[in-house]
Design an enzyme around this catalytic site. Structure first.
Site, PDB file in Angstrom:
ATOM      1  N   LYS A  94       0.862  -1.187   0.000  1.00  0.00           N
ATOM      2  CA  LYS A  94       0.000   0.000   0.000  1.00  0.00           C
ATOM      3  C   LYS A  94       0.901   1.240   0.000  1.00  0.00           C
ATOM      4  O   LYS A  94       1.136   1.860   1.035  1.00  0.00           O
ATOM      5  CB  LYS A  94      -0.946  -0.010   1.204  1.00  0.00           C
ATOM      6  CG  LYS A  94      -2.137  -0.947   1.030  1.00  0.00           C
ATOM      7  CD  LYS A  94      -3.095  -0.904   2.203  1.00  0.00           C
ATOM      8  CE  LYS A  94      -3.901   0.363   2.308  1.00  0.00           C
ATOM      9  NZ  LYS A  94      -4.944   0.456   1.255  1.00  0.00           N
ATOM     10  N   VAL A  95       1.419   1.551  -1.169  1.00  0.00           N
ATOM     11  CA  VAL A  95       2.362   2.655  -1.340  1.00  0.00           C
ATOM     12  C   VAL A  95       1.590   3.964  -1.529  1.00  0.00           C
ATOM     13  O   VAL A  95       0.694   4.046  -2.377  1.00  0.00           O
ATOM     14  CB  VAL A  95       3.274   2.401  -2.554  1.00  0.00           C
ATOM     15  CG1 VAL A  95       4.232   3.567  -2.770  1.00  0.00           C
ATOM     16  CG2 VAL A  95       4.047   1.096  -2.380  1.00  0.00           C
TER      17      VAL A  95
END
Length: 313
Positions: A155-156
């Site tokens: 989850k960048v």
């Protein structure tokens, strides 16, 4: 109740002190990762349950590894900090918890190594992210990011520009949500949700190799479908036109929860109403997350407040 405190770099502080410099690396380049954790208030129990918080923090640490971010906390410590923060804010309603790990140096230069790391957690009151009563979707012209570009399994923070482009395109064109394809043209996921279809009575979802985020709600749906409905989920490549022929479609995620889709590209899904499998899973899910199913509560629901009525045990 609005939060009065947040956790930042090892201490609980008033929310007004929770600021970063405009020169922060994570702000300039998106070099951070995050999680979204829901807490559900159970009025009968007078208890707030954090849903699958452990699995969220395990995924956060995997995302950190991808971005070369080192956090000085174990999963157990992160759980303890989160529970303490919610208690300090005395929140007794549905909430959203946002842990963020990010590169904190005030420097110019795109890289991941040799930059200091920071961490914070915020908690906010939170209702529905998208409607759970029937969504109208479009297939987005924006393709889903590829694992060899920005890893979808993490989850960048910066990767959500991809989601924002698709979401705004959908909303500005009169839809409720977008469905994104891979560069090969296979169905991947929504702008920020995993997707399930019912095809010929079979529950189907894109495989992990279709550049999806390996969703915790996705995993929850698959287990509930198997244990409660006796349905095995098939993970496979899904072509765009299968969206038009599905009997049912629903999106799912921590934010979206279980959100049935009733129309795709102006074509009704099935009868154009919420289907029976989607409705059954949605009902089950809302019971489980509020701690109303004892067989799942101990494993998936972390209570925030110490005392729970005997009726809940």
């Amino acid at each position: 109740m609005e939060a009065q405190e947040l956790f930042m770099n090892g201490e609980f502080i008033p929310v007004e002190r929770g600021v970063i410099s405009v020169r922060t690396h994570g702000f300039a380049y998106g070099t951070g990762c995050f999680e979204g954790i829901r807490g559900y208030w159970n009025e009968q129990d007078q208890q707030l349950y954090l849903f699958r918080a452990r699995e969220h923090y395990e995924r956060l640490l995997r995302s950190c590894k991808t971005l070369q971010i080192s956090l000085p906390y174990t999963v157990e410590q992160l759980l303890e900090i989160t529970v303490e923060l919610v208690r300090r804010n005395n929140q007794r309603q549905d909430i959203y918890i946002r842990p963020v790990a990010y590169k904190n140096d005030q420097t110019i230069g795109v890289r991941l190594h040799g930059i200091s790391d920071s961490f914070l957690i915020t908690t906010e009151p939170f209702g529905d992210y998208v409607a759970t009563t029937g969504l109208r979707c479009c297939v987005s012209s924006w393709r889903r990011i590829d694992d060899n570009a920005i890893p979808a399994r993490a989850k960048v923070c910066g990767a959500y520009v991809n989601s924002a482009l698709a979401k705004s395109e959908a909303l500005q064109n009169g839809y409720d949500e977008a469905i994104m394809l891979t560069h090969e043209g296979h169905v991947s996921e929504g702008s920020a949700e995993n997707i399930f279809l019912v095809l010929n009575g079979e529950l189907v979802t894109p495989a992990p190799t279709e550049n999806i985020l390996l969703g915790i709600t996705r995993d929850t749906v698959m287990e509930l479908a198997r244990r409660e409905l006796g349905r095995i989920t098939r993970e496979r490549s899904i072509d765009r036109t299968e969206l038009y022929n599905a009997e049912e479609i629903f999106l799912c995620g921590t934010g979206a929860q279980i959100a049935p889709v009733v129309e795709v590209d102006h074509r009704p899904v099935g009868s154009g109403q919420i289907g029976p499998i989607s409705k059954a899973l949605q009902d089950l899910y809302f019971e489980v997350v509020r701690g109303k199913r004892p067989e799942y509560r101990a494993r998936w629901c972390t209570p925030v407040y110490s005392s729970v009525p005997a009726s809940a045990s």
